[in-house]
Design a protein around this motif. Structure first.
Motif, PDB file in Angstrom:
ATOM      1  N   ALA A  47      39.392  34.230  29.380  1.00 45.40           N
ATOM      2  CA  ALA A  47      38.897  34.670  28.063  1.00 45.40           C
ATOM      3  C   ALA A  47      37.798  33.765  27.557  1.00 45.40           C
ATOM      4  O   ALA A  47      37.569  32.694  27.952  1.00 45.40           O
ATOM      5  CB  ALA A  47      40.047  34.704  27.066  1.00 45.40           C
TER       6      ALA A  47
ATOM      7  N   ASN B 112      40.190  40.984  31.979  1.00 43.58           N
ATOM      8  CA  ASN B 112      38.852  41.510  32.188  1.00 43.58           C
ATOM      9  C   ASN B 112      38.633  41.769  33.670  1.00 43.58           C
ATOM     10  O   ASN B 112      38.517  40.841  34.468  1.00 43.58           O
ATOM     11  CB  ASN B 112      37.795  40.551  31.647  1.00 43.58           C
ATOM     12  CG  ASN B 112      36.414  41.165  31.647  1.00 43.58           C
ATOM     13  OD1 ASN B 112      36.091  41.988  32.485  1.00 43.58           O
ATOM     14  ND2 ASN B 112      35.607  40.765  30.695  1.00 43.58           N
TER      15      ASN B 112
ATOM     16  N   GLY C 144      44.559  42.051  27.959  1.00 46.48           N
ATOM     17  CA  GLY C 144      43.912  40.743  27.963  1.00 46.48           C
ATOM     18  C   GLY C 144      43.329  40.388  29.316  1.00 46.48           C
ATOM     19  O   GLY C 144      43.151  39.221  29.641  1.00 46.48           O
TER      20      GLY C 144
ATOM     21  N   SER D  73      36.875  48.257  31.883  1.00 51.32           N
ATOM     22  CA  SER D  73      37.121  46.821  31.783  1.00 51.32           C
ATOM     23  C   SER D  73      37.419  46.422  30.340  1.00 51.32           C
ATOM     24  O   SER D  73      38.338  45.647  30.079  1.00 51.32           O
ATOM     25  CB  SER D  73      35.908  46.052  32.314  1.00 51.32           C
ATOM     26  OG  SER D  73      36.144  44.674  32.232  1.00 51.32           O
TER      27      SER D  73
ATOM     28  N   GLU E 286      40.961  45.002  28.906  1.00 53.24           N
ATOM     29  CA  GLU E 286      40.997  43.726  28.187  1.00 53.24           C
ATOM     30  C   GLU E 286      41.669  43.892  26.829  1.00 53.24           C
ATOM     31  O   GLU E 286      42.463  43.052  26.412  1.00 53.24           O
ATOM     32  CB  GLU E 286      39.590  43.160  28.026  1.00 53.24           C
ATOM     33  CG  GLU E 286      39.601  41.755  27.483  1.00 53.24           C
ATOM     34  CD  GLU E 286      38.300  41.020  27.702  1.00 53.24           C
ATOM     35  OE1 GLU E 286      38.327  39.785  27.586  1.00 53.24           O
ATOM     36  OE2 GLU E 286      37.272  41.658  27.982  1.00 53.24           O
TER      37      GLU E 286
ATOM     38  N   SER F 267      44.899  35.015  31.951  1.00 54.16           N
ATOM     39  CA  SER F 267      44.058  35.732  31.000  1.00 54.16           C
ATOM     40  C   SER F 267      43.515  34.782  29.927  1.00 54.16           C
ATOM     41  O   SER F 267      42.457  35.012  29.377  1.00 54.16           O
ATOM     42  CB  SER F 267      44.795  36.922  30.391  1.00 54.16           C
ATOM     43  OG  SER F 267      46.003  36.507  29.804  1.00 54.16           O
TER      44      SER F 267
END
Length: 94
Positions: free
Chosen positions: A94, A50, A48, A40, A44, A90
């Motif tokens: 975030a 998760n 970008g 993960s 990311e 994303s």
């Protein structure tokens, strides 16, 4: 996107590329919960995205193809959002 995922798995988890198949599950790839957390983080950093912030979190029976499809979907949504000036998925996660 599967090829990029495969490359990340080879680089970060030292899984031989000839062993990886799209229908292989995370369990079959010997990726436990700690490795899933690391995956993960890697996704990311690269995209970008998760993996663990998604409504349907991956588990041991999630296939590599399913993760690649999720990344494709997220990247497509990001591209549409960027072209319209809206926040990308994303950005929101975030």
């Amino acid at each position: 996107m599967y090829e990029q995922l495969e490359s990340l798995l080879v680089q970060h988890f030292n899984i031989p590329p000839d062993r990886l198949q799209p229908q292989m599950t995370l369990s079959e790839a010997e990726l436990d919960s700690l490795a899933l957390l690391e995956l993960s983080v890697v996704l990311e950093e690269h995209y970008g995205a998760n993996l663990l912030d998604q409504p349907e979190q991956p588990g041991p029976e999630t296939t590599l193809a399913e993760i690649a499809t999720w990344l494709d979907t997220l990247r497509s949504a990001d591209a549409v959002a960027e072209s319209t000036g809206r926040p990308t998925p994303s950005d929101v996660t975030a």
